[in-house]
Motif scaffolding. Structure first.
Motif: not given
Length: 522
Positions: A28-33
């Protein structure tokens, strides 16, 4: 003992997690960035719009210039027209052609002044140019950009071979258009009807392609740098968030599997964020669980020990009852059996209450309770059961109504006073006096129970509140050694304290002091 207990309030309901609840935090963190990077990458498509506006501007400018040239040619002598075309072509960086009424080429600026732009052959260019053109095609395909026709020099060069010139002659006004040169740079074309035929302007807008590619390169470098930083920050966040959560989860699983003695839940003291608070809460919860397990084990051992004594006495009396024939001895043995049965019954009752006390207090709903009224009602019920066989009297100074008001469970608060009263009566001498007072001092309600017994030694100030602890010398079956422990547990569950004044503070008798948070203004 029971935790602090108050009127339960429902937890805030979290919104349900659907698809995101099944995706890891790292993803999720990677997806947001990456989503933020995708917005930045949208600048490539903005450049396509920027290029289209530049081409439209160049076409409009070429049409205006050609209209002015058309007017100049109309007033110029026919002999001066070729030279005029050459000068205007040099100044505008374009190629100007004049066609006659029959569509044949009459004048060409390049034949007089020479070419002022070059159409490059892609086969002779470097691989970088090929890569740039491939990237152009990809972006045009993704952006759904309109693809102009390919620019081809007609052979023979006639007016009918130029679409723009045909439309200009049909409409009677100047028009413009665009096309792709062989190297995929833009060709700007403008056509206008001339007094004796048609006028055509062509120019290579290579600078537009160069500007767009340069901006695209800068944006690509920026995107790469930002992508590297974003991915690095994503993994940093995943490292600082997901890794400690995984450590806590593994520790919690090991505790759940029963290996809590082998587990040290990390407290993460260096963190001052929510994960640090979670780690400390889990560590404290594990410690409380261990203490609860130890207390349960100790309680089970104490129960076994306390039940063995009356059971052994009961078994001995029952065995002896079968062997003796003297009626006097049989009466004594029956009295012993009855006392042991009453003692076991009292033990089981108190043990059951002590074991479920914490759970009941955690579910209790507290209300404002007038302790003066509770004590008065309890003493009235005692009087209805008859006078004390040892002649011990109980004196109670009833406070004013709504003075000694505390928040709690009425039955449990009455149980504290009842246990303290039973303890005081049991230690009081025959015909003694037990005094009860209930007062308010500041933000506390204070209940005192004083007796005239031998008092409590200083070294036993705290131990008398432990389970199965007693300082009495006789084996009184009416007392299980749990009364004071139950009273202390109830007071702790109500956010109060229960203390005793020892022989150092009182030369005669003992005084138990219950302090509870008061309700309302004093």
């Amino acid at each position: 003992m029971a935790p602090d207990t108050a009127s339960p309030r429902p937890e805030a309901v979290e919104p349900p997690l659907r698809w995101s609840g099944r995706v890891s935090l790292t993803t999720r963190i990677l997806a947001v960035n990456v989503f933020a990077l995708a917005l930045l990458a949208g600048g490539f498509f903005y450049l396509e719009s920027y290029r289209a506006r530049l081409i439209d501007f160049r076409i409009a400018r070429a049409v205006r210039e050609l209209s002015l040239m058309d007017e100049a040619i109309a007033v110029a002598p026919p002999a001066d027209v070729p030279a005029l075309l050459a000068r205007m072509g040099e100044r505008t960086g374009s190629r100007l052609r004049l066609y006659g009424p029959d569509g044949e080429l009459q004048a060409d600026s390049w034949r007089i002044s020479g070419p002022n732009y070059v159409l490059r052959d892609p086969a002779e260019e470097s691989w970088q140019r090929h890569a740039a053109r491939f990237l152009d095609r990809v972006i045009d395909f993704v952006a759904r950009a309109a693809t102009p026709r390919d620019y081809v020099e007609p052979n023979p060069d006639r007016a009918a071979a130029w679409p723009e010139l045909r439309r200009a002659l049909q409409t009677g006004s100047a028009i413009g258009g665009e096309s792709f040169a062989p190297d995929r740079t833009f060709m700007i074309t403008a056509a206008a009807p001339a007094p004796a035929g048609g006028l055509l302007l062509t120019t290579n807008a290579r600078d537009v392609t160069r500007i767009v590619r340069a901006e695209r390169f800068r944006l690509g470098v920026l995107l790469l740098v930002v992508s590297a930083l974003s991915i690095a920050l994503s993994f940093f966040l995943a490292r600082t968030i997901v890794r400690p959560l995984r450590r806590l989860a593994r520790a919690a699983v090991r505790v759940r599997l029963g290996r809590d003695r082998e587990v040290t839940v990390p407290r993460l003291p260096s963190r001052r964020d929510e994960i640090g608070s979670l780690a400390q809460a889990l560590s404290d919860m594990t410690q409380a669980l261990r203490q609860r397990i130890d207390a349960t084990d100790a309680f089970a051992a104490d129960v076994t020990h306390e039940l063995k004594n009356p059971l052994a006495s009961l078994r001995s009396a029952a065995d002896a009852l079968q062997r003796v024939s003297d009626d006097g001895q049989r009466v004594q043995l029956m009295a012993i059996i009855q006392d042991d049965v009453r003692r076991i019954d009292r033990l089981i009752t108190d043990i059951a209450e002590a074991s479920r006390l914490d759970a009941e207090l955690s579910r209790a709903r507290f209300h404002a309770i007038d302790l003066g009224r509770v004590i008065e009602t309890m003493l009235r019920e005692r009087e209805m059961r008859g006078p004390n066989p040892r002649g011990v009297q109980v004196a109670f100074a009833r406070p004013r109504v709504d003075t000694a008001v505390a928040r709690g469970d009425e039955f449990r608060l009455a149980r504290i006073v009842e246990n303290l009263l039973d303890n005081a009566i049991s230690f009081s001498p025959d015909n003694g006096l037990v005094q009860i007072t209930a007062t308010r001092s500041g933000s506390e309600v204070i209940v005192r129970v004083e007796d005239q017994g031998p008092g409590v030694p200083p070294e036993l100030r705290e131990s008398i509140f432990r389970r199965f602890t007693s300082v009495r010398s006789d084996e009184n079956p009416s007392h299980s050694g749990l009364g004071l422990a139950i009273a202390r547990a109830i007071s702790d569950g109500h956010g109060g304290t229960l203390e005793v004044e020892t022989q150092e503070e009182r030369p005669h008798g003992a005084a138990f002091i219950l302090r509870l948070p008061a309700v309302g203004a004093p």
